[in-house]
Motif scaffolding. Structure first.
Motif, PDB file in Angstrom:
ATOM      1  N   LYS A  30      41.392  38.073  40.273  1.00 22.59           N
ATOM      2  CA  LYS A  30      41.249  38.691  41.597  1.00 22.59           C
ATOM      3  C   LYS A  30      40.009  39.577  41.631  1.00 22.59           C
ATOM      4  O   LYS A  30      39.560  40.077  40.592  1.00 22.59           O
ATOM      5  CB  LYS A  30      42.473  39.556  41.924  1.00 22.59           C
ATOM      6  CG  LYS A  30      43.795  38.806  42.001  1.00 22.59           C
ATOM      7  CD  LYS A  30      44.931  39.773  42.285  1.00 22.59           C
ATOM      8  CE  LYS A  30      46.282  39.063  42.315  1.00 22.59           C
ATOM      9  NZ  LYS A  30      46.381  38.130  43.456  1.00 22.59           N
ATOM     10  N   PHE A  31      39.472  39.759  42.848  1.00 23.73           N
ATOM     11  CA  PHE A  31      38.506  40.823  43.049  1.00 23.73           C
ATOM     12  C   PHE A  31      39.293  42.121  43.219  1.00 23.73           C
ATOM     13  O   PHE A  31      40.462  42.098  43.622  1.00 23.73           O
ATOM     14  CB  PHE A  31      37.646  40.551  44.284  1.00 23.73           C
ATOM     15  CG  PHE A  31      36.684  39.418  44.102  1.00 23.73           C
ATOM     16  CD1 PHE A  31      35.608  39.537  43.232  1.00 23.73           C
ATOM     17  CD2 PHE A  31      36.846  38.223  44.801  1.00 23.73           C
ATOM     18  CE1 PHE A  31      34.712  38.490  43.058  1.00 23.73           C
ATOM     19  CE2 PHE A  31      35.966  37.176  44.635  1.00 23.73           C
ATOM     20  CZ  PHE A  31      34.891  37.305  43.758  1.00 23.73           C
ATOM     21  N   PRO A  32      38.683  43.268  42.916  1.00 22.57           N
ATOM     22  CA  PRO A  32      39.442  44.529  42.998  1.00 22.57           C
ATOM     23  C   PRO A  32      40.148  44.753  44.330  1.00 22.57           C
ATOM     24  O   PRO A  32      41.287  45.233  44.349  1.00 22.57           O
ATOM     25  CB  PRO A  32      38.366  45.587  42.742  1.00 22.57           C
ATOM     26  CG  PRO A  32      37.399  44.899  41.823  1.00 22.57           C
ATOM     27  CD  PRO A  32      37.343  43.473  42.328  1.00 22.57           C
ATOM     28  N   TYR A  33      39.499  44.413  45.426  1.00 21.45           N
ATOM     29  CA  TYR A  33      40.126  44.681  46.731  1.00 21.45           C
ATOM     30  C   TYR A  33      41.361  43.813  46.974  1.00 21.45           C
ATOM     31  O   TYR A  33      42.165  44.091  47.868  1.00 21.45           O
ATOM     32  CB  TYR A  33      39.109  44.475  47.860  1.00 21.45           C
ATOM     33  CG  TYR A  33      38.810  43.039  48.207  1.00 21.45           C
ATOM     34  CD1 TYR A  33      39.568  42.365  49.166  1.00 21.45           C
ATOM     35  CD2 TYR A  33      37.772  42.352  47.588  1.00 21.45           C
ATOM     36  CE1 TYR A  33      39.307  41.042  49.486  1.00 21.45           C
ATOM     37  CE2 TYR A  33      37.503  41.029  47.896  1.00 21.45           C
ATOM     38  CZ  TYR A  33      38.270  40.385  48.852  1.00 21.45           C
ATOM     39  OH  TYR A  33      37.996  39.082  49.151  1.00 21.45           O
ATOM     40  N   GLN A  34      41.552  42.771  46.159  1.00 22.19           N
ATOM     41  CA  GLN A  34      42.702  41.886  46.332  1.00 22.19           C
ATOM     42  C   GLN A  34      43.933  42.335  45.539  1.00 22.19           C
ATOM     43  O   GLN A  34      45.001  41.763  45.679  1.00 22.19           O
ATOM     44  CB  GLN A  34      42.324  40.460  45.898  1.00 22.19           C
ATOM     45  CG  GLN A  34      41.240  39.830  46.758  1.00 22.19           C
ATOM     46  CD  GLN A  34      40.751  38.507  46.197  1.00 22.19           C
ATOM     47  OE1 GLN A  34      40.569  38.357  44.988  1.00 22.19           O
ATOM     48  NE2 GLN A  34      40.530  37.536  47.071  1.00 22.19           N
TER      49      GLN A  34
ATOM     50  N   LEU B  44      39.441  41.233  37.487  1.00 28.17           N
ATOM     51  CA  LEU B  44      38.852  39.911  37.294  1.00 28.17           C
ATOM     52  C   LEU B  44      39.642  39.079  36.287  1.00 28.17           C
ATOM     53  O   LEU B  44      39.793  37.862  36.460  1.00 28.17           O
ATOM     54  CB  LEU B  44      37.400  40.051  36.823  1.00 28.17           C
ATOM     55  CG  LEU B  44      36.393  40.575  37.854  1.00 28.17           C
ATOM     56  CD1 LEU B  44      35.042  40.835  37.201  1.00 28.17           C
ATOM     57  CD2 LEU B  44      36.242  39.579  39.012  1.00 28.17           C
ATOM     58  N   TRP B  45      40.161  39.717  35.237  1.00 24.60           N
ATOM     59  CA  TRP B  45      40.957  38.978  34.259  1.00 24.60           C
ATOM     60  C   TRP B  45      42.302  38.545  34.837  1.00 24.60           C
ATOM     61  O   TRP B  45      42.974  37.689  34.263  1.00 24.60           O
ATOM     62  CB  TRP B  45      41.147  39.806  32.991  1.00 24.60           C
ATOM     63  CG  TRP B  45      39.926  39.754  32.116  1.00 24.60           C
ATOM     64  CD1 TRP B  45      39.062  40.767  31.850  1.00 24.60           C
ATOM     65  CD2 TRP B  45      39.421  38.608  31.422  1.00 24.60           C
ATOM     66  NE1 TRP B  45      38.045  40.323  31.040  1.00 24.60           N
ATOM     67  CE2 TRP B  45      38.233  39.001  30.759  1.00 24.60           C
ATOM     68  CE3 TRP B  45      39.851  37.286  31.292  1.00 24.60           C
ATOM     69  CZ2 TRP B  45      37.478  38.135  29.974  1.00 24.60           C
ATOM     70  CZ3 TRP B  45      39.099  36.406  30.521  1.00 24.60           C
ATOM     71  CH2 TRP B  45      37.936  36.831  29.871  1.00 24.60           C
ATOM     72  N   ARG B  46      42.681  39.121  35.969  1.00 22.74           N
ATOM     73  CA  ARG B  46      43.872  38.662  36.688  1.00 22.74           C
ATOM     74  C   ARG B  46      43.516  37.625  37.751  1.00 22.74           C
ATOM     75  O   ARG B  46      44.354  37.217  38.546  1.00 22.74           O
ATOM     76  CB  ARG B  46      44.589  39.846  37.347  1.00 22.74           C
ATOM     77  CG  ARG B  46      45.287  40.769  36.369  1.00 22.74           C
ATOM     78  CD  ARG B  46      45.779  42.039  37.059  1.00 22.74           C
ATOM     79  NE  ARG B  46      46.658  42.826  36.228  1.00 22.74           N
ATOM     80  CZ  ARG B  46      46.266  43.639  35.261  1.00 22.74           C
ATOM     81  NH1 ARG B  46      44.980  43.761  34.997  1.00 22.74           N
ATOM     82  NH2 ARG B  46      47.139  44.322  34.556  1.00 22.74           N
TER      83      ARG B  46
ATOM     84  N   MET C 129      34.521  44.180  28.729  1.00 21.25           N
ATOM     85  CA  MET C 129      35.528  43.325  29.348  1.00 21.25           C
ATOM     86  C   MET C 129      35.058  42.807  30.710  1.00 21.25           C
ATOM     87  O   MET C 129      35.433  41.706  31.123  1.00 21.25           O
ATOM     88  CB  MET C 129      36.828  44.105  29.502  1.00 21.25           C
ATOM     89  CG  MET C 129      37.555  44.368  28.191  1.00 21.25           C
ATOM     90  SD  MET C 129      38.276  42.862  27.491  1.00 21.25           S
ATOM     91  CE  MET C 129      39.714  42.677  28.568  1.00 21.25           C
ATOM     92  N   GLU C 130      34.223  43.585  31.392  1.00 18.66           N
ATOM     93  CA  GLU C 130      33.735  43.168  32.705  1.00 18.66           C
ATOM     94  C   GLU C 130      32.754  42.009  32.593  1.00 18.66           C
ATOM     95  O   GLU C 130      32.895  41.000  33.287  1.00 18.66           O
ATOM     96  CB  GLU C 130      33.084  44.350  33.414  1.00 18.66           C
ATOM     97  CG  GLU C 130      32.619  44.019  34.829  1.00 18.66           C
ATOM     98  CD  GLU C 130      31.918  45.195  35.490  1.00 18.66           C
ATOM     99  OE1 GLU C 130      31.965  45.283  36.727  1.00 18.66           O
ATOM    100  OE2 GLU C 130      31.332  46.021  34.773  1.00 18.66           O
TER     101      GLU C 130
END
Length: 281
Positions: free
Chosen positions: A269-273, A265-267, A213-214
């Motif tokens: 966003k970057f994780p920190y966001q 990422l599928w949302r 998925m990544e």
């Protein structure tokens, strides 16, 4: 600072720990697979720094003095071999820092370019390699993305990568379970359970599914599977991670980070966001 400043590294790991940054015949590089205070994979540290945008002129402090990240990049260029055990992260380093289609010569006398590196990656059995082969697929996706901005592949080389990844996607669509996950044998080969002693079944499946998925989240649209495939995998990941006890999460953290990044990422966003304050609502 911990990775690139020996003084900060010492504050964390202590004076008795071996330094992370060492000198070899080609230059400065991180120690690899030499205990907890070392890099897990060849060029893993440098590739991570590349992916977060660390500039080549970033200062580096070693036990022997000061230099810049460019010296570490040059070491990787010089020491690289197409036959080394791991080359997934070396590929990322070259693509993100060189951004040029120009060939270069290794110290072994090998003439190397990105078409040749891609060929090397694609001739492996799909599931062979770190994290069931997914890091090689991620490297191919990154070659395509860099090539869109700064051509590093020939037209023929790019077409080969696109076709290869389309075939990998078709294979994954075919082998996806009805629950939505993949396992270590995502290529459809017989799974020898006796050969897998590192992970629980759930951990294995999160590793395989989260990594797929990544790299799909970063891939060009022409390589993506049907939306149904992505939705089933995403729903399975969320359900399975929520069901994990804290002890299993701690033991599985490294590849859970890939699943978390994929879901972010599928949302878009970057994780920190991602706002984790809303996670229980």
């Amino acid at each position: 600072d911990i990775l690139l400043d020996h003084r900060s590294f010492n504050q964390i790991w202590g004076e008795k720990a071996k330094p992370l940054l060492v000198q070899n015949q080609y230059g400065i590089k991180p120690r690899v697979k030499d205990g907890l205070a070392s890099s897990s994979h060849e060029d893993h540290t440098l590739a991570t720094l590349a992916e977060v945008g660390t500039p080549a002129d970033y200062p580096v402090v070693t036990p022997n003095g000061e230099t810049t990240l460019a010296a570490m990049i040059q070491e990787t260029l010089s020491s690289f071999s197409l036959n080394q055990l791991e080359y997934e992260w070396s590929t990322l380093v070259f693509a993100l820092y060189l951004q040029s289609a120009q060939d270069w010569m290794t110290t072994e006398g090998q003439l190397v370019n990105f078409d040749l590196i891609a060929e090397r990656i694609m001739r492996q059995q799909p599931t062979k390699g770190v994290c069931y082969g997914n890091h090689r697929l991620h490297a191919l996706v990154m070659l395509l993305r860099v090539d869109e901005q700064a051509p590093i592949l020939t037209d023929q080389g790019r077409e080969k990568i696109v076709l290869y990844l389309k075939n990998i996607t078709a294979l994954l669509v075919k082998t996806q379970t009805k629950e939505g996950y993949w396992d270590k044998n995502w290529d459809g080969r017989k799974f020898e359970l006796s050969s897998e002693k590192l992970f629980t079944p759930r951990a294995r499946r999160i590793l395989a599914t989260g990594h797929a998925m990544e790299w799909w989240a970063l891939a060009p649209e022409e390589i993506l599977p049907p939306q149904e495939t992505l939705q089933k995998a995403g729903h399975w990941l969320v359900k399975s991670i929520n069901a994990m006890p804290d002890s299993e999460i701690k033991n599985s953290y490294t590849f859970l980070s890939h699943a978390g990044r994929a879901l972010a990422l599928w949302r878009g966003k970057f994780p920190y966001q991602v706002d984790l304050s809303q996670q229980d609502k």
